[in-house]
Design a protein around this motif. Structure first.
Motif, PDB file in Angstrom:
ATOM      1  N   GLN A 165       0.606  -1.130   0.111  1.00 39.00           N
ATOM      2  CA  GLN A 165       0.425  -0.259   0.119  1.00 39.00           C
ATOM      3  C   GLN A 165       0.569   1.213  -0.014  1.00 39.00           C
ATOM      4  N   ARG A 178      -8.645   6.700  -3.986  1.00 38.94           N
ATOM      5  CA  ARG A 178      -8.883   5.586  -3.559  1.00 38.94           C
ATOM      6  C   ARG A 178      -8.372   4.550  -4.056  1.00 38.94           C
ATOM      7  N   SER A 179      -7.547   4.937  -4.913  1.00 39.22           N
ATOM      8  CA  SER A 179      -6.341   3.493  -5.046  1.00 39.22           C
ATOM      9  C   SER A 179      -6.002   4.461  -6.371  1.00 39.22           C
ATOM     10  N   THR A 181      -2.594   3.298  -9.587  1.00 36.27           N
ATOM     11  CA  THR A 181      -2.325   2.535 -10.403  1.00 36.27           C
ATOM     12  C   THR A 181      -0.724   2.230 -10.325  1.00 36.27           C
ATOM     13  N   GLY A 244       0.215  -4.586   2.952  1.00 35.69           N
ATOM     14  CA  GLY A 244      -0.607  -4.298   3.431  1.00 35.69           C
ATOM     15  C   GLY A 244      -1.243  -4.721   4.890  1.00 35.69           C
ATOM     16  N   ARG A 258      -3.518   5.335   3.974  1.00 36.33           N
ATOM     17  CA  ARG A 258      -3.493   3.827   3.209  1.00 36.33           C
ATOM     18  C   ARG A 258      -3.938   3.721   2.185  1.00 36.33           C
ATOM     19  N   ILE A 259      -3.173   3.453   0.621  1.00 38.08           N
ATOM     20  CA  ILE A 259      -3.583   3.879  -0.357  1.00 38.08           C
ATOM     21  C   ILE A 259      -3.226   2.135  -1.300  1.00 38.08           C
ATOM     22  N   PRO A 260      -4.454   1.786  -1.774  1.00 40.35           N
ATOM     23  CA  PRO A 260      -4.098   0.182  -2.806  1.00 40.35           C
ATOM     24  C   PRO A 260      -3.113   0.666  -3.708  1.00 40.35           C
ATOM     25  N   VAL A 261      -2.709  -0.686  -3.910  1.00 40.89           N
ATOM     26  CA  VAL A 261      -2.162  -0.178  -5.090  1.00 40.89           C
ATOM     27  C   VAL A 261      -2.622  -1.246  -6.085  1.00 40.89           C
ATOM     28  N   THR A 262      -2.608  -0.645  -7.581  1.00 43.18           N
ATOM     29  CA  THR A 262      -3.274  -1.378  -7.902  1.00 43.18           C
ATOM     30  C   THR A 262      -2.384  -1.905  -9.538  1.00 43.18           C
ATOM     31  N   THR A 265      -0.789  -5.612  -8.693  1.00 38.78           N
ATOM     32  CA  THR A 265      -0.271  -4.774  -7.283  1.00 38.78           C
ATOM     33  C   THR A 265       0.967  -5.340  -7.172  1.00 38.78           C
TER      34      THR A 265
END
Length: 312
Positions: A165, A178-179, A181, A244, A258-262, A265
């Motif tokens: 993340q 929200r996410s 790349t 994460g 904390r931001i998700p990476v896509t 991932t």
């Protein structure tokens, strides 16, 4: 072959002096000399040359030393096969707040009767050496790093893929996302002052940078996670990566995100390592527990790991 003479030989080789080896073994120097002489008679070669500096290995002594160390390790494992059940299961994790620690907490909840001793060693070489010597029973690591294959007597299995993340402060340009790349991270400064060259996590992030053209800075002293969080919260130009499943707590005023990476991932591949002849009775329970329950994020689609990572 008398194992005491072999242990004495290793002690002298390590100490470089008969007197120091005698002190380490709690015997007289005369006893050490007699043991070495007996071993030399058994082998039919001279193992040491006495000099003004102490005892130096001969060519034959150098050749025998590797095998002597292995003999002592085998003997220790043989003794451990009947004694290890008397001590806690000793497992190495990288960090106290990381995913591996979470896996061990889950195992402890499922098996409260098993005594645990959780330790934190520095890198994979240290962990593998401790596994081979019997100092620890298992370790959580990313394997296998290029050029450093595991020894044949150390086994491993990939148990958890942990998604990365992005952690930012409230004023960072990506804080409202929200996410994000991986492509969106190009050009942003990612600060990670804990990366040590030569470690398995350094190899992981080196490959991540090379694959996606990211900018990861490891400059400055590593004052720990609290100092890192303070800096990220107060510096709009900086962000950092975190696992994460890493557990962190910060003051509410920090406003960290904390931001998700896509797309894809990046996941950190955690594997369990152990000695194939490990005698500890609780090790099989740990392996079974991980096989049954520690698979969150494992094998998910659209993820990235380095090409050298142990296969799923």
């Amino acid at each position: 072959m008398d194992l005491e003479t072999v242990r004495t030989f290793v002690a002298v080789a390590d100490a470089g002096r008969f007197q120091e080896a005698a002190a380490e073994l709690a015997v007289t120097q005369q006893a050490v000399s007699k043991r070495i002489a007996a071993l030399e008679r058994t082998l039919g070669v001279r193992l040491f040359t006495r000099t003004a500096r102490g005892a130096e290995l001969t060519i034959d002594g150098q050749a025998f030393l590797t095998h002597a160390r292995e003999l002592t390790r085998v003997a220790e494992r043989a003794v451990g096969s009947v004694r290890s059940g008397r001590r806690p299961l000793r497992v190495d994790v990288i960090a106290s707040r990381g995913a591996a620690t979470g896996l061990m907490r889950g195992f402890h909840r499922a098996h409260p009767e098993t005594e645990l001793d959780v330790v934190m060693l520095f890198d994979i070489e240290t962990a593998v050496a401790a596994i081979r010597s019997g100092a620890i029973d298992a370790s959580f690591r990313a394997v296998s790093v290029p050029g450093r294959p595991l020894p044949e007597d150390v086994e491993s299995v990939r148990v958890l893929d942990e998604p990365l993340q992005l952690l930012t402060g409230p004023a960072h340009a990506l804080a409202g996302a929200r996410s994000v790349t991986v492509a969106q991270l190009a050009g942003h400064r990612i600060w990670m002052p804990g990366i040590v060259p030569g470690t398995e996590w350094a190899a992981y992030y080196d490959d991540l940078v090379a694959e996606f053209g990211l900018t990861i800075e490891a400059t400055g002293p590593n004052f720990g996670s609290d100092a890192l969080l303070d800096t990220i919260a107060d510096t709009p130009a900086l962000a950092t990566f975190m696992g994460g499943q890493t557990r962190l707590v910060w003051p509410s005023g920090h406003g960290l995100r904390r931001i998700p990476v896509t797309s894809p991932t990046p996941v950190y591949p955690h594997s369990l390592l152990w000695h194939r002849d490990s005698p500890h009775p609780a090790l099989s329970s740990l392996r079974a527990h991980l096989a049954d329950s520690a698979t969150a994020g494992h094998g998910a689609a659209d993820t990235w790991t380095p090409g050298w990572a142990l296969p799923r």
